[in-house]
Structures are given as C-alpha cells and as structure tokens.
Design a protein around this motif. Sequence first.
Motif, PDB file in Angstrom:
ATOM      1  N   UNK A   1      97.485  88.221   2.530  1.00  0.00           N
ATOM      2  CA  UNK A   1      97.823  88.502   3.923  1.00  0.00           C
ATOM      3  C   UNK A   1      96.560  88.586   4.778  1.00  0.00           C
ATOM      4  N   UNK A   2      95.530  89.240   4.272  1.00  0.00           N
ATOM      5  CA  UNK A   2      94.267  89.345   5.009  1.00  0.00           C
ATOM      6  C   UNK A   2      93.624  87.976   5.187  1.00  0.00           C
ATOM      7  N   UNK A   3      93.615  87.181   4.113  1.00  0.00           N
ATOM      8  CA  UNK A   3      92.988  85.859   4.174  1.00  0.00           C
ATOM      9  C   UNK A   3      93.727  84.928   5.133  1.00  0.00           C
ATOM     10  N   UNK A   4      95.051  84.927   5.074  1.00  0.00           N
ATOM     11  CA  UNK A   4      95.812  84.029   5.955  1.00  0.00           C
ATOM     12  C   UNK A   4      95.732  84.484   7.409  1.00  0.00           C
ATOM     13  N   UNK A   5      95.664  85.784   7.653  1.00  0.00           N
ATOM     14  CA  UNK A   5      95.507  86.280   9.022  1.00  0.00           C
ATOM     15  C   UNK A   5      94.161  85.840   9.590  1.00  0.00           C
ATOM     16  N   UNK A   6      93.113  85.942   8.776  1.00  0.00           N
ATOM     17  CA  UNK A   6      91.795  85.501   9.209  1.00  0.00           C
ATOM     18  C   UNK A   6      91.747  84.010   9.465  1.00  0.00           C
ATOM     19  N   UNK A   7      92.344  83.253   8.588  1.00  0.00           N
ATOM     20  CA  UNK A   7      92.381  81.800   8.747  1.00  0.00           C
ATOM     21  C   UNK A   7      93.163  81.416   9.997  1.00  0.00           C
ATOM     22  N   UNK A   8      94.302  82.061  10.209  1.00  0.00           N
ATOM     23  CA  UNK A   8      95.152  81.732  11.354  1.00  0.00           C
ATOM     24  C   UNK A   8      94.479  82.052  12.682  1.00  0.00           C
ATOM     25  N   UNK A   9      93.540  82.993  12.677  1.00  0.00           N
ATOM     26  CA  UNK A   9      92.857  83.358  13.919  1.00  0.00           C
ATOM     27  C   UNK A   9      91.729  82.392  14.290  1.00  0.00           C
ATOM     28  N   UNK A  10      91.408  81.461  13.438  1.00  0.00           N
ATOM     29  CA  UNK A  10      90.339  80.498  13.689  1.00  0.00           C
ATOM     30  C   UNK A  10      90.797  79.479  14.744  1.00  0.00           C
ATOM     31  N   UNK A  11      90.141  79.431  15.907  1.00  0.00           N
ATOM     32  CA  UNK A  11      90.557  78.490  16.958  1.00  0.00           C
ATOM     33  C   UNK A  11      90.344  77.021  16.583  1.00  0.00           C
ATOM     34  N   UNK A  12      89.496  76.765  15.598  1.00  0.00           N
ATOM     35  CA  UNK A  12      89.240  75.386  15.172  1.00  0.00           C
ATOM     36  C   UNK A  12      90.124  74.943  14.005  1.00  0.00           C
ATOM     37  N   UNK A  13      91.016  75.801  13.563  1.00  0.00           N
ATOM     38  CA  UNK A  13      91.826  75.497  12.381  1.00  0.00           C
ATOM     39  C   UNK A  13      92.752  74.305  12.603  1.00  0.00           C
ATOM     40  N   UNK A  14      92.645  73.356  11.710  1.00  0.00           N
ATOM     41  CA  UNK A  14      93.563  72.219  11.625  1.00  0.00           C
ATOM     42  C   UNK A  14      93.713  71.913  10.141  1.00  0.00           C
ATOM     43  N   UNK A  15      94.935  71.937   9.650  1.00  0.00           N
ATOM     44  CA  UNK A  15      95.205  71.674   8.240  1.00  0.00           C
ATOM     45  C   UNK A  15      96.353  70.686   8.150  1.00  0.00           C
ATOM     46  N   UNK A  16      96.186  69.723   7.271  1.00  0.00           N
ATOM     47  CA  UNK A  16      97.260  68.782   6.986  1.00  0.00           C
ATOM     48  C   UNK A  16      97.185  68.434   5.513  1.00  0.00           C
ATOM     49  N   UNK A  17      98.334  68.484   4.846  1.00  0.00           N
ATOM     50  CA  UNK A  17      98.363  68.109   3.435  1.00  0.00           C
ATOM     51  C   UNK A  17      99.714  67.508   3.109  1.00  0.00           C
TER      52      UNK A  17
END
Length: 168
Positions: free
Chosen positions: A79-95
């Motif tokens: 939960x902590x890791x995904x919250x931190x990742x989700x807050x990244x304004x540059x986040x783009x993920x595709x798989x």
Amino acid sequence: MAFKIKLVIGAALALAACNQNEPAHVDTEAAKQQLLAREDAWNKAYASRDGAALAAIYTDDAAVANPRERLISGKEAIQQATAGLASDPNLKVSFRANRVDVAPSGDLGYTRGQYLMTQTNSATKLPESSQGYYLTVWKKQGGDWKVVEDFVTPGVPLPVVSSSTLVQ
C-alpha cells in the motif's frame, strides 16, 4: 527402509482414493481471459494513478520485486509503495501479457509479458523510462483474481503482436 516404502505407498493409495470423485470442470480459457481483463484494469489503475486500486490488486501476503529495489512484501508495504508510485506526476505504465496460463484447478495462473514505464528518478528528479519483462502469479481469492507474486526485470523489447495493447 521397508517402513518408508509402505508409508509412501499408503499415502499414494490414500491420495488416489481421494481423487476418485471427478473434479469440477474448470474453463481455463475463460480464466485466461479473466486474467487479461484484470491486467487491463491494472493498466487503468496506473493510468489514473489510483494507489488504492493498485494495492487492491495484490493479496495480503503478496511480494513485488522491481529492478534495483528491495523486495516489497505484505499488504502494508505494498500500500505504501503503490501510494508513492501513484503520486509520481511522471508515472506512465503500460504492460501486456504475451503468455497466459491457468492451472487445471482454476485457482492459480500466471501472466508473462513486457512493460514500458516512465517515472521520476529519485536521485535526479527527472523522468526516466525503462522497459523489460514481468512475470505475475495470480491466485483466485473470493471469486476474484489477485496478484500473489509480481516480478519485473529490465530487458530489450520483443516484437509486439498486433493484438497487443502495449503502448509504445
């Protein structure tokens, strides 16, 4: 030694007796499509930067292994890791999976494929892109598929098949 052999034979016979009932038929092809649909929902959670939805994809005892990071395991750490990742304004993920399989029992499966990701480098504070492969082990819990193991490794891209939704 003879006792061990008798014990093994007895255990095998007991298991054979338990398996006399015909197991329920599991539509593994439908289960494979369910896993792909779960991956689509996962991609949407990344696109909307929804940390709670990202964390909800995992079982309470799941483990996540990302390149150059410590293994993340357990509900709270994920939960902590995904919250931190989700807050990244540059986040783009595709798989997208290029291989999907489900056990005949219908309660365990995996997806394997490739990913593209952009996120903020913690040292430089600049966007950084990576690509590679993943292997995700899924477990059916309460009628829904959840991730129990998620391993990601960098690598060169494979040719993308036309039916893939992988964004380049």
